[in-house]
Design a protein around this motif. Structure first.
Motif, PDB file in Angstrom:
ATOM      1  N   LEU A  84      -6.634  -8.922  -1.585  1.00  0.00           N
ATOM      2  CA  LEU A  84      -7.949  -8.302  -1.733  1.00  0.00           C
ATOM      3  C   LEU A  84      -7.763  -6.808  -1.534  1.00  0.00           C
ATOM      4  O   LEU A  84      -7.121  -6.385  -0.574  1.00  0.00           O
ATOM      5  N   ASP A  85      -8.331  -6.015  -2.409  1.00  0.00           N
ATOM      6  CA  ASP A  85      -8.119  -4.576  -2.405  1.00  0.00           C
ATOM      7  C   ASP A  85      -9.479  -3.896  -2.506  1.00  0.00           C
ATOM      8  O   ASP A  85     -10.245  -4.188  -3.438  1.00  0.00           O
ATOM      9  N   SER A  86      -9.805  -3.011  -1.562  1.00  0.00           N
ATOM     10  CA  SER A  86     -11.124  -2.377  -1.540  1.00  0.00           C
ATOM     11  C   SER A  86     -11.402  -1.534  -2.784  1.00  0.00           C
ATOM     12  O   SER A  86     -12.557  -1.216  -3.068  1.00  0.00           O
ATOM     13  N   ARG A  87     -10.376  -1.205  -3.554  1.00  0.00           N
ATOM     14  CA  ARG A  87     -10.571  -0.393  -4.760  1.00  0.00           C
ATOM     15  C   ARG A  87     -11.021  -1.219  -5.959  1.00  0.00           C
ATOM     16  O   ARG A  87     -11.469  -0.661  -6.959  1.00  0.00           O
ATOM     17  N   PHE A  88     -10.895  -2.543  -5.871  1.00  0.00           N
ATOM     18  CA  PHE A  88     -11.193  -3.417  -7.009  1.00  0.00           C
ATOM     19  C   PHE A  88     -12.029  -4.611  -6.552  1.00  0.00           C
ATOM     20  O   PHE A  88     -11.791  -5.151  -5.483  1.00  0.00           O
ATOM     21  N   PRO A  89     -12.969  -5.073  -7.384  1.00  0.00           N
ATOM     22  CA  PRO A  89     -13.751  -6.253  -7.009  1.00  0.00           C
ATOM     23  C   PRO A  89     -12.927  -7.539  -7.185  1.00  0.00           C
ATOM     24  O   PRO A  89     -11.970  -7.571  -7.945  1.00  0.00           O
ATOM     25  N   GLY A  90     -13.309  -8.568  -6.464  1.00  0.00           N
ATOM     26  CA  GLY A  90     -12.697  -9.882  -6.649  1.00  0.00           C
ATOM     27  C   GLY A  90     -11.333 -10.008  -6.009  1.00  0.00           C
ATOM     28  O   GLY A  90     -10.855  -9.135  -5.301  1.00  0.00           O
ATOM     29  N   LEU A  91     -10.706 -11.159  -6.286  1.00  0.00           N
ATOM     30  CA  LEU A  91      -9.378 -11.473  -5.785  1.00  0.00           C
ATOM     31  C   LEU A  91      -8.355 -11.343  -6.896  1.00  0.00           C
ATOM     32  O   LEU A  91      -8.633 -11.698  -8.046  1.00  0.00           O
TER      33      LEU A  91
END
Length: 156
Positions: A84-91
């Motif tokens: 999970l990356d705060s820069r991108f939505p979703g998994l």
């Protein structure tokens, strides 16, 4: 008796300093690396059949938070890993694999720059005070691998 995978990520429990080394351009023939620091806190879930780590990455291109969620299938001992990356939505799509001889190897698929790729994670050099993680991409179905990100974990 088959190992069910429980507690394979127990080594990661606690607080870590992380030295990141990332390739500037992935799958572009680059050999230009940049480095930065970060932190990580890891803990087990569901009796060691799950694991979470929470990261802060001081990336010079923009600091961000990220996390990994992992779950083992006790019937097979294989782990699934989601980033999970705060820069991108979703998994991100999961990687799957397990540990053998103290080394964890995990594979999955995703896309990079609009083309499908294979991804490999390797956990190695695991001790009480440190560990090494690396990510590699393959654009040719796993025939060749380009390591593009290395994390050196040191117990905080």
């Amino acid at each position: 008796m088959m190992h069910d995978g429980r507690h394979d990520f127990a080594f990661q429990t606690g607080d870590w300093r992380v030295r990141h080394r990332k390739l500037s351009e992935r799958l572009a023939g680059s050999d230009d690396w940049f480095e930065f620091d970060g932190t990580c806190r890891g803990w087990e879930l569901i009796g060691g059949a799950g694991n979470v780590d929470d990261h802060w990455l001081d990336d010079p291109h923009g600091a961000y938070a990220a996390a990994t969620v992992r779950r083992t299938d006790p019937a097979t001992g294989l782990w699934s890993i989601w980033w999970l990356d705060s820069r991108f939505p979703g998994l991100a799509p999961p990687l799957q694999g397990g540990f053998e001889g103290g080394v964890g190897t995990f594979f999955g698929q995703d896309d990079h720059a609009g083309r499908p790729i294979d991804i490999r994670f390797i956990w190695s050099e695991i001790t009480e005070s440190g560990a090494r993680w690396e990510q590699a991409f393959s654009a040719d179905g796993g025939m060749t691998w380009e390591v593009n990100w290395i994390m050196a974990f040191t117990r905080a």
